[in-house]
Every structure is written in C-alpha cells, then in structure tokens.
Design a protein around this motif. Structure first.
Motif, PDB file in Angstrom:
ATOM      1  N   ALA A  91      30.824 150.949 133.329  1.00  0.00           N
ATOM      2  CA  ALA A  91      29.511 151.563 132.703  1.00  0.00           C
ATOM      3  C   ALA A  91      29.967 152.344 131.438  1.00  0.00           C
ATOM      4  N   LYS A  92      31.023 153.031 131.484  1.00  0.00           N
ATOM      5  CA  LYS A  92      31.474 154.004 130.355  1.00  0.00           C
ATOM      6  C   LYS A  92      31.709 153.081 129.193  1.00  0.00           C
ATOM      7  N   VAL A  93      32.424 151.920 129.263  1.00  0.00           N
ATOM      8  CA  VAL A  93      32.914 151.119 128.320  1.00  0.00           C
ATOM      9  C   VAL A  93      31.575 150.375 127.647  1.00  0.00           C
ATOM     10  N   CYS A  94      30.439 150.081 128.604  1.00  0.00           N
ATOM     11  CA  CYS A  94      29.676 149.424 128.035  1.00  0.00           C
ATOM     12  C   CYS A  94      28.549 150.341 127.330  1.00  0.00           C
ATOM     13  N   LEU A  95      28.461 151.687 127.733  1.00  0.00           N
ATOM     14  CA  LEU A  95      27.681 152.552 127.004  1.00  0.00           C
ATOM     15  C   LEU A  95      28.306 152.861 125.584  1.00  0.00           C
ATOM     16  N   ASP A  96      29.639 152.853 125.640  1.00  0.00           N
ATOM     17  CA  ASP A  96      30.228 153.342 124.247  1.00  0.00           C
ATOM     18  C   ASP A  96      30.120 152.079 123.335  1.00  0.00           C
ATOM     19  N   LEU A  97      30.091 150.983 123.794  1.00  0.00           N
ATOM     20  CA  LEU A  97      29.990 149.758 123.055  1.00  0.00           C
ATOM     21  C   LEU A  97      28.248 149.622 122.654  1.00  0.00           C
ATOM     22  N   ILE A  98      27.465 149.920 123.453  1.00  0.00           N
ATOM     23  CA  ILE A  98      26.004 150.009 123.151  1.00  0.00           C
ATOM     24  C   ILE A  98      25.851 150.801 121.927  1.00  0.00           C
ATOM     25  N   TRP A 107      25.480 129.800 123.645  1.00  0.00           N
ATOM     26  CA  TRP A 107      24.680 128.875 122.708  1.00  0.00           C
ATOM     27  C   TRP A 107      23.557 129.651 121.879  1.00  0.00           C
ATOM     28  N   THR A 108      22.776 130.580 122.806  1.00  0.00           N
ATOM     29  CA  THR A 108      21.912 131.207 122.215  1.00  0.00           C
ATOM     30  C   THR A 108      22.093 132.078 120.948  1.00  0.00           C
ATOM     31  N   VAL A 109      23.393 132.798 121.329  1.00  0.00           N
ATOM     32  CA  VAL A 109      23.678 133.922 120.167  1.00  0.00           C
ATOM     33  C   VAL A 109      24.143 133.173 118.855  1.00  0.00           C
ATOM     34  N   ALA A 110      24.420 131.936 119.145  1.00  0.00           N
ATOM     35  CA  ALA A 110      25.096 131.121 117.698  1.00  0.00           C
ATOM     36  C   ALA A 110      23.717 130.589 117.028  1.00  0.00           C
ATOM     37  N   ALA A 111      22.546 130.318 118.007  1.00  0.00           N
ATOM     38  CA  ALA A 111      21.619 129.832 117.511  1.00  0.00           C
ATOM     39  C   ALA A 111      20.882 131.071 116.464  1.00  0.00           C
ATOM     40  N   ARG A 112      21.009 132.108 116.861  1.00  0.00           N
ATOM     41  CA  ARG A 112      20.724 133.312 116.100  1.00  0.00           C
ATOM     42  C   ARG A 112      21.502 133.801 115.136  1.00  0.00           C
ATOM     43  N   ALA A 113      22.691 133.547 114.974  1.00  0.00           N
ATOM     44  CA  ALA A 113      23.806 133.904 114.310  1.00  0.00           C
ATOM     45  C   ALA A 113      24.057 135.391 114.437  1.00  0.00           C
ATOM     46  N   GLY A 114      24.090 135.654 115.872  1.00  0.00           N
ATOM     47  CA  GLY A 114      24.315 137.191 116.370  1.00  0.00           C
ATOM     48  C   GLY A 114      25.836 137.493 116.493  1.00  0.00           C
ATOM     49  N   VAL A 115      26.040 138.477 117.308  1.00  0.00           N
ATOM     50  CA  VAL A 115      27.291 138.905 117.495  1.00  0.00           C
ATOM     51  C   VAL A 115      27.516 139.069 118.754  1.00  0.00           C
ATOM     52  N   ASN A 116      28.860 138.530 119.404  1.00  0.00           N
ATOM     53  CA  ASN A 116      29.262 138.277 120.766  1.00  0.00           C
ATOM     54  C   ASN A 116      29.948 139.511 120.899  1.00  0.00           C
ATOM     55  N   VAL A 117      29.760 140.506 121.430  1.00  0.00           N
ATOM     56  CA  VAL A 117      30.606 141.762 121.944  1.00  0.00           C
ATOM     57  C   VAL A 117      31.172 141.477 123.269  1.00  0.00           C
ATOM     58  N   CYS A 118      32.354 141.175 123.191  1.00  0.00           N
ATOM     59  CA  CYS A 118      33.136 140.551 124.240  1.00  0.00           C
ATOM     60  C   CYS A 118      33.679 141.872 125.423  1.00  0.00           C
ATOM     61  N   LEU A 119      33.697 141.612 126.459  1.00  0.00           N
ATOM     62  CA  LEU A 119      33.853 142.241 127.542  1.00  0.00           C
ATOM     63  C   LEU A 119      34.723 141.805 128.706  1.00  0.00           C
ATOM     64  N   ASP A 143      28.341 152.380 119.792  1.00  0.00           N
ATOM     65  CA  ASP A 143      29.183 152.119 118.755  1.00  0.00           C
ATOM     66  C   ASP A 143      28.927 150.992 117.845  1.00  0.00           C
ATOM     67  N   GLU A 144      28.556 149.735 118.678  1.00  0.00           N
ATOM     68  CA  GLU A 144      28.363 148.751 118.006  1.00  0.00           C
ATOM     69  C   GLU A 144      27.168 148.111 117.798  1.00  0.00           C
ATOM     70  N   LYS A 145      26.096 149.089 118.128  1.00  0.00           N
ATOM     71  CA  LYS A 145      24.630 148.907 118.123  1.00  0.00           C
ATOM     72  C   LYS A 145      24.055 147.642 118.903  1.00  0.00           C
ATOM     73  N   VAL A 146      24.519 147.437 120.165  1.00  0.00           N
ATOM     74  CA  VAL A 146      24.324 146.483 120.959  1.00  0.00           C
ATOM     75  C   VAL A 146      22.676 146.488 121.122  1.00  0.00           C
ATOM     76  N   THR A 147      21.954 145.308 120.962  1.00  0.00           N
ATOM     77  CA  THR A 147      20.401 145.129 120.965  1.00  0.00           C
ATOM     78  C   THR A 147      20.129 144.548 122.449  1.00  0.00           C
ATOM     79  N   HIS A 148      21.074 143.593 122.867  1.00  0.00           N
ATOM     80  CA  HIS A 148      20.550 142.799 123.819  1.00  0.00           C
ATOM     81  C   HIS A 148      21.816 142.551 124.907  1.00  0.00           C
ATOM     82  N   TYR A 149      21.659 142.451 126.236  1.00  0.00           N
ATOM     83  CA  TYR A 149      22.279 142.131 127.406  1.00  0.00           C
ATOM     84  C   TYR A 149      21.833 141.587 128.606  1.00  0.00           C
TER      85      TYR A 149
END
Length: 545
Positions: free
Chosen positions: A258-265, A241-253, A267-273
């Motif tokens: 660890a490798k997949v997460c660091l790759d997503l961070i 609900w928070t991500v929707a309130a800020r019209a952000g991106v849900n990067v699903c997992l 490649d997708e420029k992840v800002t929060h987790y």
C-alpha cells in the motif's frame, strides 16, 4: 439487387488481421520519445521498448520459435513482463504467463500441458528450476535478473535475458499474425479442483478487449498506469496492450504494498490502476499521512469478486473514481462494465455504491451478456429476482480450452459461454451476481447468497475484509461461517458482529460462527474461499446440531 461480392474480395490493401502488436508499432512510430516504462532506476521510452521487443522476438526465432510455439514466462510485473507481451507474439509464438504463486508441480503441469519450448524466469524463482530441469530437460530456460529483484543471484540458466536480447541479429526478422484467429496467449485457470484448464486467446480478441478497455474508461492519450494487477492474470486484463494503444506509461510493480503504491501514485502521477476489492480496500484503509499530496484524479477498475458497497463508498470518499467491471479468464478478463449515469450523482454515496456494485452491461466490443436458465437457455425475467446463469457471447470470448474439447463444448453449450456465476437481470438491463454456483449455501432448503452476507459484514466499522463459506452440518445440510479480517487497531467481539447481522439479515442467513484472522488470498488479491472451507471444517470439526 446489387452484387456487393464479385470483385470486392478481401485483399492486402483493404484488410489486415487485428492484433495488439500494431499498437506497439504505432506508439513507437508516433510517440517514440515518450515514456513507456518506469521501474526503479529504469525509465524507458516507446522507441526503446519497441526495439527491445523486436530483439526478444528475433532472439526467440533464432532459437526456433515459430507460429504456435509456446513461450512461458514466470515473472512479476517488471519491464521484461511488459516486453514479453509483445516480443513473444511478434516471434509467432504463444505467450503463457504463469501464476507466480504456483508450486513447482503445478508449474510443471502447465509447462508440459502447454508444450512450452522456452521459459523466461525471474531470478526470485530459482528454487523451481532444478525440478523443472529434471522433468523438462529440453526446455530452454532464460534467467531474468530484474533491477529491483534479488541481487547477486548466481546464474542458474545457460542464458540471461539481457545477453539473450543482445544476441538478436536481424531486427526485421519478426512477424505479424497471418490470421487474427491465431493464438496469442495461453492462460491457465486457477484449478481449484483438479488440474487447471488452458484458456487460449486469439489476436482478434486481445486487440478488441484492449480497445474496449479504452472505451469503457474513456481513457485519454498517455495514461499513467500502475501495475497493481498481476500481468499473469488474463494478461493483466489485456492492459499491457491497452497502455500501448494509448502510448501511456507502464509503472511496474513487483509486489503490492500500500505505501509503495501510494508513493508511486503521488510521485509518478498515476492516473489508472486495476485491482481486486482487497487491494482497493488496503489503499482506502492506509493511514491518512500516506495519502498526503495525492490531489489529482485517480481512476480504478475493481473486479475479481462482487465489490462490497462499503469498499466502493470508502474509495469514493478518498477521492478515487472506481468503476466496476466483471469477467473471467475465458473472456480476456473484464467483458462487462457497470456503466454509471449522470443521475447517479444526485444519490448518496451509499446509494451510488449499491448501484455500482452490479456487474452491469456488456463491453462495447462484446456481442452479448445475458442471464439465462442453463437448462432451457431461456432469458430470466428482468425483475432483479429470478436467478439464472450469467453468459457471454461475441468477440471477447476465448478460442477454447487447449486439448480439452469436451470442456470447450460444455462451456459453449447453446451458443453462449457459461460463466458458472449465478445472478439476476434488473429491469434497467444491468446484471448482478448473487453468487458463484459453488458458493451458494443451502441451509435447511433455503438458498443463502454469501455475497449478500458479506455486503452486510463489510459495512460494520472495523471490518477490512471478510468471506462467508458453507460448513457441512448434520441438521441443516450447510450453515454459513464468516471469516473476518479486522482493520489495524480494531477490536471487535464475535457477539457484536452477530448481533449486528441479526439486525440486518434474515435469521437463517446469520453466520453461525465468526472466525477472526488474516484471510488467505491469491496473487491477484482474490480471497481463497476453497482454503477457507477447509479451514472452517478443521476448526469446527463438531458441527452444530
């Protein structure tokens, strides 16, 4: 005295029930073409997401779902799970997100106790279905075939998710809650002793905690949020609900790696987790070559256990900005935050980590956080020494436990929610947990905080994770035993760690035994201390004298 009541009543023009459904509607209306969900080949914008949530709501209503109907989901952090967090309440139903690690009997208990009418289930969990069908023949089961899940799974339900969405006819046949006190979600506690309790959330609390998440993090528009935290856990701390309130991106997992997460961070420029300490630790301890190319600011929330100072320090050295929050299922996930002050920047990393390991102060939209004597309900002295129980009150507290008025009354005794966590109040008003009431080790009449011992162990080079539990002892009553998981390539002897503990702890707090090996963890990354207690009892059947 002026009359501020007559003719000034609540009406449709000046009042609408608070609900996170509204966050989705605004995101779709204002930022419809912006990216909302990323999952493998799927890149879905907010307009498309809103349409799919409406389809889910309408299709559920066509099945007969209405206010207070329970719709359960057994899903990983996939697009369908994000959509369920809006589509189910938009149908009027109550979302029950089930722990994906539960055994079949435990799932059946939750489904029966919550009176679930519909179950959305990932194809990975096909093995549960025959027994669930036998026990709950009237349950409508909808099979979700995720793009990154098992492929070529034969149909095991009459309905599949995509066909179910396509069956929706009137996309205006969805609803907002008539009352913000209406239930939006049902979450079952871990149930480490006896059956789990069903924690009921209302729309008001969900909306307010989602807003508080934004405030505590100073979250700007359009964050890119990675789903390292299971969405079944306190509805992902309300971050769907928070991500929707800020019209952000849900990067699903689907699962943490660890490798997949660091790759997503990267490649997708992840800002929060968000994650438990063991997940942060896994990222911090990953090989340096996996972290190459991550040169933007990444913010993380840490909770689930008191974070070891060593973990906080290592994340800071890695360049990640970690904020410590604290809460429980009964308070919508996090409801307090360790607010950092500018003056802390002048401290060493280690000193800063020590301050950041505290549970902190109440969330913006939570009314109260205190440390009290549970017998008298008096506040403890703010001296960092007198122990009491951490308690919450306010807008971000559950409605209560489903079908369990006695437990609800007990939890709310004295007008505060009792957490069961023991801690202190510091002179600056920050609370700090010393231990769970059940995790305090009483040895020879002395109280030993397992957290204190763990903090010392985490600082020893080569220690990746650790947990300290009580083992029954004929002479002392209880003795501390430490489980230690080493970093890859580390080689440490038991005597080395024990000598180190003797140098940094009072003698009676030093573990009597070190047990090396991988620690059992829950799906949310919490270390399963109750399992470790059983393991210690089995391994050390002849207690020390």
């Amino acid at each position: 005295m002026a009359d501020f009541d007559t003719g000034l009543q609540r009406n449709q023009a000046n009042y609408a029930p608070l609900t996170p459904i509204d966050y989705l509607q605004r995101a779709a209306s204002v930022y419809g073409d912006r990216l909302a969900i990323v999952h493998g080949p799927i890149r879905q914008n907010w307009a498309e997401t809103n349409r799919r949530c409406k389809q889910l709501a309408v299709a559920l209503r066509q099945l007969g779902v209405e206010r207070n109907s329970t719709v359960a989901v057994l899903l990983h952090n996939t697009p369908a799970m994000v959509e369920a967090h809006f589509g189910v309440p938009m149908s009027g139903g109550v979302l029950c997100s089930l722990n994906v690690r539960l055994d079949t009997d435990s799932l059946i208990f939750c489904l029966e106790h919550g009176e679930a009418e519909v179950l959305l289930v990932d194809s990975e969990f096909e093995a549960h279905i025959p027994q669930i069908r036998r026990k709950l023949p009237h349950l409508v089961i909808i099979q979700v075939n995720d793009a990154l899940g098992p492929q070529n799974i034969q149909p095991f339900a009459e309905l599949d998710y995509e066909s179910f969405l396509a069956s929706a006819k009137d996309l205006d046949n969805w609803q907002m809650p008539a009352d913000e006190w209406d239930a939006i979600a049902l979450n079952y506690t871990s149930g480490t002793t006896g059956n789990p309790k069903g924690v009921v959330y209302h729309h008001r609390g969900a909306a307010l905690n989602a807003m508080s998440n934004i405030l505590e993090w100073d979250m700007a528009k359009h964050p890119v949020y990675m789903w390292t935290l299971p969405l079944f856990h306190c509805n992902g701390w309300c971050f769907a609900w928070t991500v929707a309130a800020r019209a952000g991106v849900n990067v699903c997992l689907r699962k943490f790696d660890a490798k997949v997460c660091l790759d997503l961070i990267r490649d997708e420029k992840v800002t929060h987790y968000c994650a438990a300490p063991v997940v942060h630790s896994a990222l911090a301890n990953a090989p340096d070559d996996l972290k190459k190319g991550i040169d933007h600011t990444v913010k993380g929330l840490i909770a689930g256990a008191a974070p070891p100072e060593a973990v906080l320090a290592s994340m800071e050295k890695m360049g990640f900005d970690i904020t410590h929050v604290y809460g429980l299922t009964e308070v919508y996930g996090p409801a307090s935050v360790c607010v950092e002050h500018d003056s802390w920047q002048d401290l060493t990393i280690e000193e800063r980590a020590r301050l950041k390991s505290r549970q902190g102060v109440r969330y913006h939209l939570q009314a109260g956080l205190s440390v009290k004597n549970p017998s008298t309900m008096d506040d403890v002295k703010a001296n960092g020494e007198e122990m009491g129980e951490l308690m919450f009150r306010g807008n971000i507290v559950m409605k209560g436990y489903l079908k369990n008025p006695h437990a609800t009354q007990e939890a709310f005794e004295g007008g505060w929610f009792h957490t069961g966590d023991l801690g202190v109040m510091h002179k600056d008003g920050y609370v700090q947990i010393r231990d769970r009431s059940k995790d305090i080790i009483i040895s020879g009449g002395e109280n030993i905080s397992s957290i204190e011992v763990e903090d010392v162990l985490y600082k020893y080079p080569g220690v990746a994770n650790c947990a300290v539990v009580a083992l029954s002892d004929e002479k002392w009553g209880e003795i501390p035993v430490a489980f230690v998981e080493l970093k890859e390539g580390a080689q440490i002897q038991e005597d080395e760690i024990l000598d180190y503990c003797r140098e940094n702890l009072a003698r009676f707090k030093v573990p009597k035994k070190i047990i090396f090996g991988e620690l059992q963890k829950t799906a949310t990354g919490k270390i399963q201390k109750y399992e470790l207690r059983k393991q210690a009892q089995a391994l050390l059947a002849s207690p020390s004298k």
